[in-house]
Structures are given as C-alpha cells and as structure tokens.
Design a protein around this motif. Structure first.
Motif, short mmCIF file in Angstrom:
data_model
loop_
_atom_site.label_atom_id
_atom_site.label_comp_id
_atom_site.label_asym_id
_atom_site.label_seq_id
_atom_site.Cartn_x
_atom_site.Cartn_y
_atom_site.Cartn_z
N THR A 53 0.83 -1.21 0.00
CA THR A 53 0.00 0.00 0.00
C THR A 53 0.86 1.26 0.00
O THR A 53 0.50 2.27 -0.62
N ILE A 82 2.07 1.75 -3.55
CA ILE A 82 0.96 2.24 -4.38
C ILE A 82 0.67 3.70 -4.08
O ILE A 82 0.47 4.52 -4.99
N VAL A 90 -7.17 -0.16 -4.99
CA VAL A 90 -6.00 -1.02 -5.07
C VAL A 90 -5.68 -1.63 -3.71
O VAL A 90 -5.21 -2.77 -3.62
#
Length: 307
Positions: free
Chosen positions: A20, A23, A279
């Motif tokens: 994460t 991203i 995502v």
C-alpha cells in the motif's frame, strides 16, 4: 494448521503495508490532482490552496499515508473528488467485478482443466495438436481484439446477447465478458494442466496404482489429477486478483461499471483516494487468495502438512 494460518496472517501485515505504501507513493507522483478539479483552466492559487487543505494534500506524503492508513483501519477509505465516499463506489463496483471474476474462474476451471486433462492423456495425438494451436492463438491475440470480435459476432451480427451490459450487470449478461476476461488465463490453465498430467503419467505411484488393478477412472481422478492440479491451483489462485484488477479492458468494451471502470476513471481524473482505496482492497484479495492456495495444497496432496 492453526499455527500456520496465524503465522501467515502475521506475515501479511508487512506485505500489506509495503504494497500500500508503494501504491500510495506511485499514485502521488502521477501529477497534481488539484489541476484536474478545475477543468481546462488552471485553479487560482487561493482555490488550489483551499482544496489542498480540504483533501489533506498540503501535508508531507508520509503524513498523508499515515493518516490514510489510520482511516482505512476504521473503514474510511476517503472521499472522491466528486464528494462521494470511496466506500460507496466500492459498494457498487466490487459486486459487479466479483460476479464477472467468478464467471471467468468457472470458465478457467471447467474448460481449461478439461482440455488440459484430455490433451495430457492424449499427448501427441491430433486433438492435442489442435488444442495447443488454439491456445497459442488465444494467448497471442490481445484481449481487446478478442473482446471486440466476440462483441461484434455474438452481440451485433448474431444477436445472441446484448452488445453491452446493462446497469444492473445480471450474471446472464456477464457470460460473454467473463469468457473474454478468462480467455488468456484459460489457455494457460489448459497448457499447464496438460504438461503436469503428461509428466505425472509416468510417475511411480501411477504405475503402482495401475499394477494394483485400480480402475482407470479412479487412477486418473484420485491419483493423477489430484497431484497434477497443484501448479494449476497455484496459478488460478494468484490469477483471481489479477482478473479483478486487470478487467479494465473487458469492462470498457462491454460498458461494465466495475472495479476496472472505477480505476480507469480514478487514474484519468488523478483521483488519488479512489485509486489507492480500490488497489488497497485488491491487495487484500491477492493476499487472501495466496493463503487459500497454500491451504488447498494439503487437500490435494495428503503428504503436505503445515505445522
């Protein structure tokens, strides 16, 4: 088994945080999201500063990430730039993509494994050659070409289905898009199953089962197929997340408002909260699928035990 599951869940925590974070950093370097809110004209400095304060974009990136993750653990994925909570977008998009992915996985399992078993047992025969050529063609042709071609034939010329999926996205309308989404993965599953079946046919435990006089069907289903499916299950398990995240092309072709559509819109409008939120959930899907695959190994092969 329980200790193994707990250990794997603990291992997922740093993986989840690292994925994460990566991203979040990648999305934040795509460009200035504020510029996309003002249309073709640039925002005046006062308006831009106010919007940055409102969405927390005036803080350092690391502080934005810490704040975002703290909100995620409370179920708050932020607000899109149109004022709609990201969780509402997820509530409408994920059910559609889950139905589409489920149909695609069914095609992979039923058609892909069946073709792989048939060709693996008849290696070198005409049906083996035909299936190998067909799967090679499917792998070589881009998904958008396959999707547009099937949409033209089944939806426009033959009228067997609707060219585009309606707003509710019922399962009956998702059969053709599901086939398009699964086409490349189906071809890989078929070839992988064929190779695994062909390799295990000459194994000692298969010759022993045949020498004992066991029926051919039992030898194939109880011994050959179970052991040959281990690499196939690995591929399908990891492919679930890839299908959900990689459905952008298929959903655009058939006008499906799912995860791929929302990701495309978020990237196009530089909507950081939407892209990172979707995502983040896909990362969780990948991790859960990998854990499920590891647990299925013990079901397929009794020799595998987790402690």
């Amino acid at each position: 088994m329980g200790r193994y599951v707990i250990r794997r869940l603990l291992q997922m925590i740093p993986v989840f945080i690292g994925a994460t974070l990566l991203i979040f950093l990648m999305v934040n370097v795509m460009g200035d999201p504020i510029s996309g809110l003002c249309g073709d004209r640039a925002c005046d400095p006062a308006t831009a500063a106010q919007l940055r304060r409102e969405f927390g974009l005036d803080k350092p990136v690391w502080q934005q990430y810490v704040t975002y993750m703290g909100n995620v653990f409370t179920g708050d994925f932020g607000t899109a730039f149109n004022g709609q909570p990201v969780t509402e977008l997820m509530g409408t998009a994920f059910p559609v993509t889950l139905r589409l992915t489920a149909i695609a996985v069914v095609f992979e399992v039923v058609i892909g494994i069946t073709l792989g078993v048939v060709t693996g047992l008849r290696r070198g025969r005409p049906i083996d050659t035909v299936v190998l050529l067909l799967t090679l063609v499917v792998i070589s042709v881009p998904t958008f070409v396959t999707g547009l071609l099937l949409q033209l034939l089944f939806g426009v010329k033959w009228g067997l289905t609707e060219p585009s999926v309606s707003a509710g996205a019922p399962p009956t309308e998702l059969i053709l898009p599901g086939l398009v989404l699964a086409s490349v993965s189906l071809a890989y599953v078929s070839r992988l199953t064929r190779t695994s079946i062909a390799e295990n046919r000459g194994a000692d435990y298969i010759r022993t089962a045949v020498a004992k006089g066991l029926p051919r069907r039992r030898v194939i289903t109880r011994h050959l197929l179970r052991n040959s499916l281990i690499p196939v299950v690995t591929f399908i398990g990891t492919d679930v997340g890839a299908l959900m995240g990689g459905a952008i092309v298929t959903e655009r072709i058939f006008n499906i408002h799912g995860v791929g559509y929302q990701l495309y819109q978020g990237i196009l409008r530089q909507n950081t909260q939407t892209v990172v939120g979707f995502v983040t959930v896909l990362v969780l899907v990948f991790l859960a699928a990998n854990l499920l695959v590891d647990l299925l190994y013990a079901v397929l092969d009794p020799r595998i035990r987790y402690v």
